[in-house]
Design a protein around this motif. Structure first.
Motif, mmCIF file in Angstrom:
data_model
loop_
_atom_site.group_PDB
_atom_site.id
_atom_site.type_symbol
_atom_site.label_atom_id
_atom_site.label_comp_id
_atom_site.label_asym_id
_atom_site.label_seq_id
_atom_site.Cartn_x
_atom_site.Cartn_y
_atom_site.Cartn_z
ATOM 1 N N PHE A 30 0.072 10.956 -68.703
ATOM 2 C CA PHE A 30 0.590 10.438 -69.766
ATOM 3 C C PHE A 30 0.047 9.443 -69.708
ATOM 4 C CE2 PHE A 30 3.558 13.567 -68.469
ATOM 5 C CZ PHE A 30 4.547 13.877 -69.819
ATOM 6 N N PHE A 31 -0.784 8.825 -70.828
ATOM 7 C CA PHE A 31 -1.065 7.876 -71.856
ATOM 8 C C PHE A 31 -0.169 6.850 -71.881
ATOM 9 C CE2 PHE A 31 -4.650 10.829 -70.653
ATOM 10 C CZ PHE A 31 -5.294 9.626 -69.730
ATOM 11 N N PRO A 32 -0.977 5.402 -72.102
ATOM 12 C CA PRO A 32 -0.144 4.362 -72.695
ATOM 13 C C PRO A 32 0.484 4.212 -73.781
ATOM 14 C CG PRO A 32 -2.339 3.592 -71.370
ATOM 15 C CD PRO A 32 -2.465 4.450 -70.999
ATOM 16 N N TRP A 33 -0.296 5.181 -74.476
ATOM 17 C CA TRP A 33 -0.341 4.941 -76.384
ATOM 18 C C TRP A 33 0.876 6.008 -76.461
ATOM 19 C CZ3 TRP A 33 -5.278 4.758 -74.229
ATOM 20 C CH2 TRP A 33 -6.165 6.208 -73.805
ATOM 21 N N ASP A 34 0.998 6.915 -75.987
ATOM 22 C CA ASP A 34 2.118 8.299 -75.621
ATOM 23 C C ASP A 34 3.309 7.498 -74.741
ATOM 24 O OD1 ASP A 34 0.495 9.819 -76.826
ATOM 25 O OD2 ASP A 34 -0.276 10.341 -75.046
ATOM 26 N N MET A 35 2.978 6.468 -74.331
ATOM 27 C CA MET A 35 4.543 6.511 -74.270
ATOM 28 C C MET A 35 5.629 5.102 -74.440
ATOM 29 S SD MET A 35 3.788 6.445 -69.570
ATOM 30 C CE MET A 35 2.594 5.813 -70.470
ATOM 31 N N ALA A 36 6.900 4.848 -74.220
ATOM 32 C CA ALA A 36 7.391 3.490 -74.811
ATOM 33 C C ALA A 36 8.094 2.847 -73.592
ATOM 34 C CB ALA A 36 8.464 3.691 -75.842
#
Ligand SMILES: O=P(O)(O)OC[C@H]1O[C@H](OP(=O)(O)OP(=O)(O)O)[C@H](O)[C@@H]1O
Ligand SMILES: Nc1nc2[nH]cnc2c(=O)[nH]1
Ligand SMILES: [Mg+2]
Length: 168
Positions: A151-157
């Motif tokens: 999971f990449f940072p742009w897919d997470m919060a």
């Protein structure tokens, strides 16, 4: 449906971690280009390769940056890899010799197989690699198991998580 689901494990990468790992990739590639150690261009495989490609280009002072758009996944389901936007024609000259091609990860290797056909003489680099696709990359930083989804940072919060010991 993909035969790759479900993924047993998750590997969650923060912005900070990605930045460190992409810098480590640049460090490993530094001075290895064919023209006195330099590459003539960096190509990021969109969309995942865009951020690592920008970091590598910054670290290695490569000003010519292009993209190739390949789509092969819809969420976690794998589809046939397709080029939906090529690079500029001059990037492809001499089989991509002197060009550094960067992606965030290699999984089955389908994406890189397709791009390698277009750039047989380029150097291929990814930040992360799974065992099945790893032989298709010249340089990578971290290997994760095949049953792991990255999971990449742009897919997470950022969000609240319950403590291990609940308060009943
Ligand atoms: O080795 P493979 O099995 O081909 O998988 C790796 C590719 O899958 C992801 O891209 P995706 O197609 O999901 O598109 P995106 O980069 O736009 O998210 C990832 O960014 C790699 O490019
Ligand atoms: N984000 C993400 N995209 C992928 N595409 C193929 N494998 C992966 C993965 O593990 N994570
Ligand atoms: Mg991609």
């Amino acid at each position: 449906m993909s035969d790759r689901l479900p993924h047993e494990k998750g590997f969650h990468v923060s912005w900070d971690q990605l930045h460190r790992d992409a810098r480590a990739l640049a460090w490993r590639l530094d001075g290895k280009g064919p023209d006195e150690g330099n590459w003539r261009a960096v190509v990021g495989i969109t969309r995942g390769g865009l951020v690592p490609a920008a970091i590598v280009a910054r670290e290695l002072d490569i000003r010519k940056v292009d993209t190739i758009s390949v789509k092969s996944y819809s969420h976690q389901e794998q589809r046939e890899a397709k080029v939906i936007k090529p690079t500029q024609p001059d990037i492809m000259e001499n089989g991509g010799e002197g060009v550094l091609i960067v992606d965030d990860l290699v999984d089955t290797g389908n994406t890189l197989k397709l791009v390698r056909e277009l750039f047989p003489k380029a150097q291929f680099a990814t930040v992360y690699a799974k065992p099945k696709g790893a032989p298709l990359v010249d340089t990578y930083i971290t290997e994760v198991s095949q049953d792991t989804w990255i999971f990449f940072p742009w897919d997470m919060a950022l969000q609240y998580v319950q403590p291990y010991r609940g308060t009943e």
